[in-house]
Design a protein around this motif. Structure first.
Motif, PDB file in Angstrom:
ATOM      1  N   ALA A   1     -24.583 -39.585  23.052  1.00 52.07           N
ATOM      2  CA  ALA A   1     -24.400 -38.717  21.767  1.00 52.07           C
ATOM      3  C   ALA A   1     -24.351 -37.176  22.141  1.00 52.07           C
ATOM      4  O   ALA A   1     -24.026 -36.328  21.363  1.00 52.07           O
ATOM      5  CB  ALA A   1     -25.248 -39.081  20.800  1.00 52.07           C
ATOM      6  N   LEU A   2     -24.494 -36.953  23.503  1.00 49.78           N
ATOM      7  CA  LEU A   2     -24.526 -35.591  23.930  1.00 49.78           C
ATOM      8  C   LEU A   2     -23.203 -34.917  23.822  1.00 49.78           C
ATOM      9  O   LEU A   2     -22.915 -33.677  23.468  1.00 49.78           O
ATOM     10  CB  LEU A   2     -24.848 -35.541  25.355  1.00 49.78           C
ATOM     11  CG  LEU A   2     -25.353 -33.955  26.001  1.00 49.78           C
ATOM     12  CD1 LEU A   2     -26.442 -33.409  25.081  1.00 49.78           C
ATOM     13  CD2 LEU A   2     -25.488 -34.274  27.523  1.00 49.78           C
ATOM     14  N   GLY A   3     -22.380 -35.840  24.102  1.00 47.59           N
ATOM     15  CA  GLY A   3     -20.727 -35.378  23.799  1.00 47.59           C
ATOM     16  C   GLY A   3     -20.334 -35.117  22.421  1.00 47.59           C
ATOM     17  O   GLY A   3     -19.352 -34.434  22.250  1.00 47.59           O
ATOM     18  N   LEU A   4     -21.110 -35.646  21.541  1.00 42.71           N
ATOM     19  CA  LEU A   4     -20.909 -35.838  20.074  1.00 42.71           C
ATOM     20  C   LEU A   4     -21.802 -34.394  19.428  1.00 42.71           C
ATOM     21  O   LEU A   4     -21.242 -33.950  18.348  1.00 42.71           O
ATOM     22  CB  LEU A   4     -20.917 -36.795  19.311  1.00 42.71           C
ATOM     23  CG  LEU A   4     -20.504 -37.229  18.037  1.00 42.71           C
ATOM     24  CD1 LEU A   4     -18.832 -37.186  17.989  1.00 42.71           C
ATOM     25  CD2 LEU A   4     -20.678 -38.464  17.587  1.00 42.71           C
TER      26      LEU A   4
ATOM     27  N   PHE B   1     -31.439 -33.173  20.066  1.00 41.85           N
ATOM     28  CA  PHE B   1     -33.029 -33.798  20.114  1.00 41.85           C
ATOM     29  C   PHE B   1     -32.713 -35.179  20.023  1.00 41.85           C
ATOM     30  O   PHE B   1     -33.040 -36.047  20.710  1.00 41.85           O
ATOM     31  CB  PHE B   1     -33.786 -33.084  19.131  1.00 41.85           C
ATOM     32  CG  PHE B   1     -35.058 -33.972  18.977  1.00 41.85           C
ATOM     33  CD1 PHE B   1     -36.098 -33.956  19.747  1.00 41.85           C
ATOM     34  CD2 PHE B   1     -35.329 -34.929  17.782  1.00 41.85           C
ATOM     35  CE1 PHE B   1     -37.120 -34.760  19.850  1.00 41.85           C
ATOM     36  CE2 PHE B   1     -36.215 -35.717  17.647  1.00 41.85           C
ATOM     37  CZ  PHE B   1     -37.375 -35.605  18.843  1.00 41.85           C
ATOM     38  N   PHE B   2     -31.866 -35.457  18.768  1.00 39.62           N
ATOM     39  CA  PHE B   2     -31.463 -36.962  18.643  1.00 39.62           C
ATOM     40  C   PHE B   2     -30.716 -37.829  19.802  1.00 39.62           C
ATOM     41  O   PHE B   2     -30.825 -38.684  20.190  1.00 39.62           O
ATOM     42  CB  PHE B   2     -30.578 -37.069  17.412  1.00 39.62           C
ATOM     43  CG  PHE B   2     -31.566 -36.875  16.155  1.00 39.62           C
ATOM     44  CD1 PHE B   2     -32.586 -37.666  15.833  1.00 39.62           C
ATOM     45  CD2 PHE B   2     -31.070 -35.828  15.110  1.00 39.62           C
ATOM     46  CE1 PHE B   2     -33.277 -37.476  14.614  1.00 39.62           C
ATOM     47  CE2 PHE B   2     -31.818 -35.504  13.978  1.00 39.62           C
ATOM     48  CZ  PHE B   2     -32.884 -36.155  13.955  1.00 39.62           C
ATOM     49  N   ALA B   3     -29.938 -36.846  20.304  1.00 37.65           N
ATOM     50  CA  ALA B   3     -29.149 -37.329  21.456  1.00 37.65           C
ATOM     51  C   ALA B   3     -29.941 -37.488  22.603  1.00 37.65           C
ATOM     52  O   ALA B   3     -29.423 -38.283  23.411  1.00 37.65           O
ATOM     53  CB  ALA B   3     -27.929 -36.362  21.984  1.00 37.65           C
ATOM     54  N   LEU B   4     -30.749 -36.858  22.904  1.00 39.08           N
ATOM     55  CA  LEU B   4     -31.685 -37.054  24.046  1.00 39.08           C
ATOM     56  C   LEU B   4     -33.035 -37.909  24.060  1.00 39.08           C
ATOM     57  O   LEU B   4     -33.561 -38.487  24.628  1.00 39.08           O
ATOM     58  CB  LEU B   4     -31.956 -35.699  24.690  1.00 39.08           C
ATOM     59  CG  LEU B   4     -31.198 -34.814  25.061  1.00 39.08           C
ATOM     60  CD1 LEU B   4     -31.519 -33.357  25.313  1.00 39.08           C
ATOM     61  CD2 LEU B   4     -30.692 -35.314  26.440  1.00 39.08           C
ATOM     62  N   GLY B   5     -33.514 -37.878  22.576  1.00 43.19           N
ATOM     63  CA  GLY B   5     -34.800 -38.255  22.506  1.00 43.19           C
ATOM     64  C   GLY B   5     -35.030 -39.792  22.708  1.00 43.19           C
ATOM     65  O   GLY B   5     -35.810 -40.278  23.508  1.00 43.19           O
ATOM     66  N   TYR B   6     -34.134 -40.744  22.219  1.00 42.24           N
ATOM     67  CA  TYR B   6     -34.188 -42.127  22.269  1.00 42.24           C
ATOM     68  C   TYR B   6     -33.857 -42.459  23.824  1.00 42.24           C
ATOM     69  O   TYR B   6     -34.791 -43.318  24.344  1.00 42.24           O
ATOM     70  CB  TYR B   6     -33.116 -42.799  21.487  1.00 42.24           C
ATOM     71  CG  TYR B   6     -33.184 -42.639  20.193  1.00 42.24           C
ATOM     72  CD1 TYR B   6     -34.136 -43.301  19.354  1.00 42.24           C
ATOM     73  CD2 TYR B   6     -32.172 -41.965  19.389  1.00 42.24           C
ATOM     74  CE1 TYR B   6     -34.455 -43.139  17.795  1.00 42.24           C
ATOM     75  CE2 TYR B   6     -32.362 -41.731  18.142  1.00 42.24           C
ATOM     76  CZ  TYR B   6     -33.279 -42.462  17.325  1.00 42.24           C
ATOM     77  OH  TYR B   6     -33.393 -42.167  15.931  1.00 42.24           O
ATOM     78  N   ASN B   7     -33.301 -41.598  24.605  1.00 39.32           N
ATOM     79  CA  ASN B   7     -32.978 -42.028  25.811  1.00 39.32           C
ATOM     80  C   ASN B   7     -33.972 -41.583  26.949  1.00 39.32           C
ATOM     81  O   ASN B   7     -34.336 -42.173  27.822  1.00 39.32           O
ATOM     82  CB  ASN B   7     -31.620 -41.310  26.417  1.00 39.32           C
ATOM     83  CG  ASN B   7     -30.444 -41.674  25.541  1.00 39.32           C
ATOM     84  OD1 ASN B   7     -30.265 -41.184  24.310  1.00 39.32           O
ATOM     85  ND2 ASN B   7     -29.556 -42.585  25.939  1.00 39.32           N
TER      86      ASN B   7
END
Length: 790
Positions: free
Chosen positions: A436-439, A737-743
């Motif tokens: 999701a980082l790219g999005l 935050f959402f793109a990184l958090g879960y990962n």
């Protein structure tokens, strides 16, 4: 004395700085080094031998050398446009260094951008990326469908073939995506590792590469994996869909960026349209049509009615009314006589005149404006993207975590130690790479741009949204920005209460409707709005720079300035003249209406301040922004407008270069500057400012030079655009935050911290779920912007 020396061995901005410091250690020398030109400019009181500078470079370390033949500094005329394509890194990693071929920056991996004015088709990069995106989507979509259907009970796909077979299908489909459509990302990742400038491509390359290589090993050598990594189908879970989805989403962001960069040359093209391709040359008493390139200094050029002036010069024969709004921004044409200067790109009125050429080509004022726009747009380095900033810290942390995981399992595990070490180290790299980082950024930007368009605010790129939130100074032009940008009749001053205004308006309308002058058109519009109809006029005559004459019902009437009144011997009553003086002190333009003996009324004409301007300035100042007006108009008019609107500061009689210099001065003080304007004369300043804001009611050149366009030309929309900017930036941070958090939460699990306690290793389903949740969260959070009010 000042000399330039060729310098060899420099490859980056660090080299330039190193060489400059070394040369400045020589006593009596002040050196400035230019990386792009690979040369040093050294000022010295007495000549210093080249060997002295070479010795200083050798002592400083590094393989740098100075040339033996210094050349004196010579001022050269700057070209109007670059011949052949030159490319530069939009991040300016190597200062002002340019390349003669397209490609990617050797430092950060960003696509090189064609300089404004280049003859290369700037859409080629966008078209190539768009084609690759279509290929990537075509192959990624079926991979994604195959992968997702594995989660559906009773999946019909497995009635056609086994899971192993479908894994092989995914591999085949992923090859065009990885090795063609998105291979450039791996090249950039490798380059960033070599240069140690970690960015988003480093993270994407490591994560997507690890996922794809892990999947290859799992497909070819499933037996080396512990049973914990096998699915209920007996196969090892593969990540082909994760790798291809990550790469395709990043490619989507690159396509959007390329589309924005594809418009960088539009302002230059619009300015070049102001110069005619041909001119009428007078030679040996004959007129001949020649190419603009054939005109030389001291040539005589005939300029016909309505034509654009091809060069800078002065009037040799005749007179004219010239539209110079491209220089001053003022809408009222300027009357020119023999000896007066005229500029290339300005527009002739309805007379013919002969000019003698003073400046041609790159020496003309228009060429200098074009060069200013080019320099400002190419030298402005965009701010580092937040994703790259995060990556610069995240990449080393992830790689370190992966290495520590490998070492820990290799040392502590009893059985299959190195297998567990390898698999878990790779698992850390996979789970750490958020698809999701790219999005995160493009999704917020797309929603934000759409939100802006709904509110009459056109935003050219993500950078504009990001930087507008940081602005603390707003520069505004006067004409067309604060004001309507066209002359309008404000009121009528009468010499006597006995005058019948309706009768006077009919005569004024009847005479001025035959004139092409903008001042005449202002009174025509006003009279028509009153419901007045014209009558027959005989013996009409337009006197350039003074006014008009004509007969109505056998009597002669005149409309014009004070010069016309004096020339005709017409008396101006004292009471009327006093009223006129009061209006002129406020910067108003006056036109008299008179019969054969006496002026009866005076028409007050001005460029009316927009009704929205006052509130717009108050809104900006209430947010702590400093509002400054820079205008090409006279000091009296600037003072009047500045005081009336309560501006923080204002300056008058500002040429295009003056406006640009003022913005550079403010930026040197650490200010973040937004510039709002509407004219050709504003184009260099719009390009130089941190954010250029064009009025949608203005010229195409201004709109193309700016990053934000206010469709309605309403200054109040600047405050709205700034609020939208703040909303989008906040939304992007939430998305990251959402793109990184879960990962990030999954990294300890991928490393195997739960194995000693629960016998649990990273579940492939958990990794897929984390990637899915992060993408859904980013999309949902971005869409929330649509419901926000501006």
């Amino acid at each position: 004395m000042k000399h330039t020396y060729p310098i060899s061995g420099m490859t980056c901005q660090g080299c330039r700085s190193h060489v400059e410091k070394a040369l400045n250690t020589v006593e009596g020398a002040v050196a400035t080094v230019n990386l792009e030109k690979a040369e040093a400019t050294i000022e010295m009181e007495h000549h210093i031998p080249t060997e002295v500078f070479e010795k200083a470079l050798k002592a400083s370390g590094g393989n740098y050398h100075i040339g033996q033949s210094p050349q004196p500094m010579l001022a050269k005329p700057k070209p109007v446009a670059i011949q052949g394509a030159l490319y530069y890194c939009p991040m300016h990693c190597e200062g002002d260094k340019t390349y003669d071929k397209p490609g990617s920056c050797p430092v950060c991996g960003m696509d090189l951008v064609a300089q404004a004015g280049s003859t290369e088709d700037e859409n080629s990069t966008y078209q190539k990326l768009l084609f690759k995106l279509k290929i990537a989507i075509a192959f990624t979509l079926p991979i994604f469908i195959i992968s997702m259907t594995d989660m559906i009970p009773g999946n019909s796909l497995f009635q056609w073939a086994t899971m192993t077979t479908w894994n092989w299908v995914e591999l085949v489909l992923s090859i065009p995506v990885v090795f063609y459509a998105t291979w450039m990302f791996f090249e950039r990742a490798w380059q960033s590792l070599i240069s140690r400038h970690f960015n988003m491509f480093t993270l994407i390359g490591i994560g997507a590469g690890a996922a794809w290589l892990f999947s290859m090993i799992a497909l070819f050598f499933p037996s080396i994996f512990p049973h914990q990594f096998h699915s209920h189908h007996g196969t090892v879970y593969v990540y082909f869909e994760a790798a291809t989805v990550i790469l395709t989403l990043v490619l989507l962001g690159q396509v959007l960026e390329a589309r924005a960069h594809g418009k960088t040359n539009a302002a230059i093209r619009e300015l070049l349209k102001l110069v005619p391709n041909e001119a009428t040359l007078l030679r040996d008493g004959k007129e001949m049509i020649v190419s603009i390139d054939q005109i030389q200094k001291l040539d005589l050029i005939r300029v016909k009615p309505g034509e654009k002036i091809p060069v800078d010069g002065h009037i040799q024969e005749g007179h004219a009314s010239i539209d110079e709004s491209m220089i001053s921004g003022e809408p009222i044409p300027v009357d020119k006589q023999v000896g007066d200067i005229v500029r290339a790109g300005s527009i002739n009125g309805n007379t013919s005149f002969v000019l003698q050429t003073d400046k041609v080509g790159a020496e003309t004022l228009l060429a200098q404006i074009i060069d200013l726009v080019h320099q400002a747009s190419s030298s402005k380095a965009p701010i580092q993207k937040m994703a790259d900033t995060i990556s610069s810290y995240f990449v080393p942390a992830v790689v370190l975590s992966s290495l520590l995981t490998f070492i820990a399992w290799a040392l502590l595990a009893d059985e299959n130690a190195y297998t567990f070490a390898f698999v878990n180290a790779i698992a850390v790299l996979i789970i750490a790479c958020p698809c999701a980082l790219g999005l995160a950024t493009p999704m917020s930007v797309m929603v934000g741009v759409g939100k802006g368009a709904q509110n009459g605010i056109l935003i050219k790129n993500a950078e504009a949204l990001e930087k507008l939130a940081e602005v603390n100074v707003v520069i505004i032009d006067k004409t067309g920005t604060v004001t309507e940008g066209k002359p309008s009749l404000e009121k009528m001053l009468v010499s006597s209460e006995e005058i019948i205004e309706k009768d006077v308006w009919q005569k004024i309308l009847s005479l001025n409707i035959l004139s092409e002058h903008p001042l005449a058109k202002a009174s025509v519009v006003f009279a028509k709005n009153l419901g007045i109809s014209p009558v027959q006029v005989n013996q009409f005559e337009a006197i350039l720079g003074k006014g008009v004459l004509g007969q109505i019902a056998g009597k002669t009437y005149a409309i014009g300035n004070q010069k016309l009144m004096e020339e005709r011997g017409i008396n101006i009553p004292v009471d009327l003249f006093k009223q006129v003086l009061a209006e002129q002190k406020q910067g108003k333009t006056i036109s008299y209406f008179a019969d054969e003996k006496e002026a009866q009324v005076a028409l007050v004409i001005s460029d009316k301040i927009k009704e929205s301007s006052q509130q717009a300035i108050l809104d900006l100042q209430s947010e702590g922004l400093q509002v400054i007006m820079l205008t090409g108009d006279n000091q009296e008019t600037a003072d009047l407008v500045g005081k009336k609107l309560g501006l923080d500061a204002w300056k008058a009689q500002m040429l295009p270069q003056s406006k640009l210099d003022e913005i550079v001065r403010l930026q040197a003080e650490g200010k973040k500057v937004a510039m709002a304007g509407d004219g050709i004369n504003d184009a260099p300043a719009l390009s130089q400012a941190d954010i250029g804001i064009a009025m949608g009611t203005g010229t195409d050149v201004a709109i193309e030079s700016a990053e934000i366009t206010l469709i309605k030309g309403d200054l109040r929309d600047i405050a709205k655009a700034r609020k939208l900017s703040q909303m989008v930036i906040r939304n992007i941070k939430e998305n990251l935050f959402f793109a990184l958090g879960y990962n990030v939460l999954g990294i300890p699990i991928a490393a195997g911290v739960l194995y000693p306690f629960f016998g649990m290793l990273l579940s492939p389903m958990l990794a897929a779920l984390a990637m899915s949740f992060s993408s859904v969260s980013v999309i949902s959070n971005s869409l929330r912007l649509r419901g926000k009010a501006l």
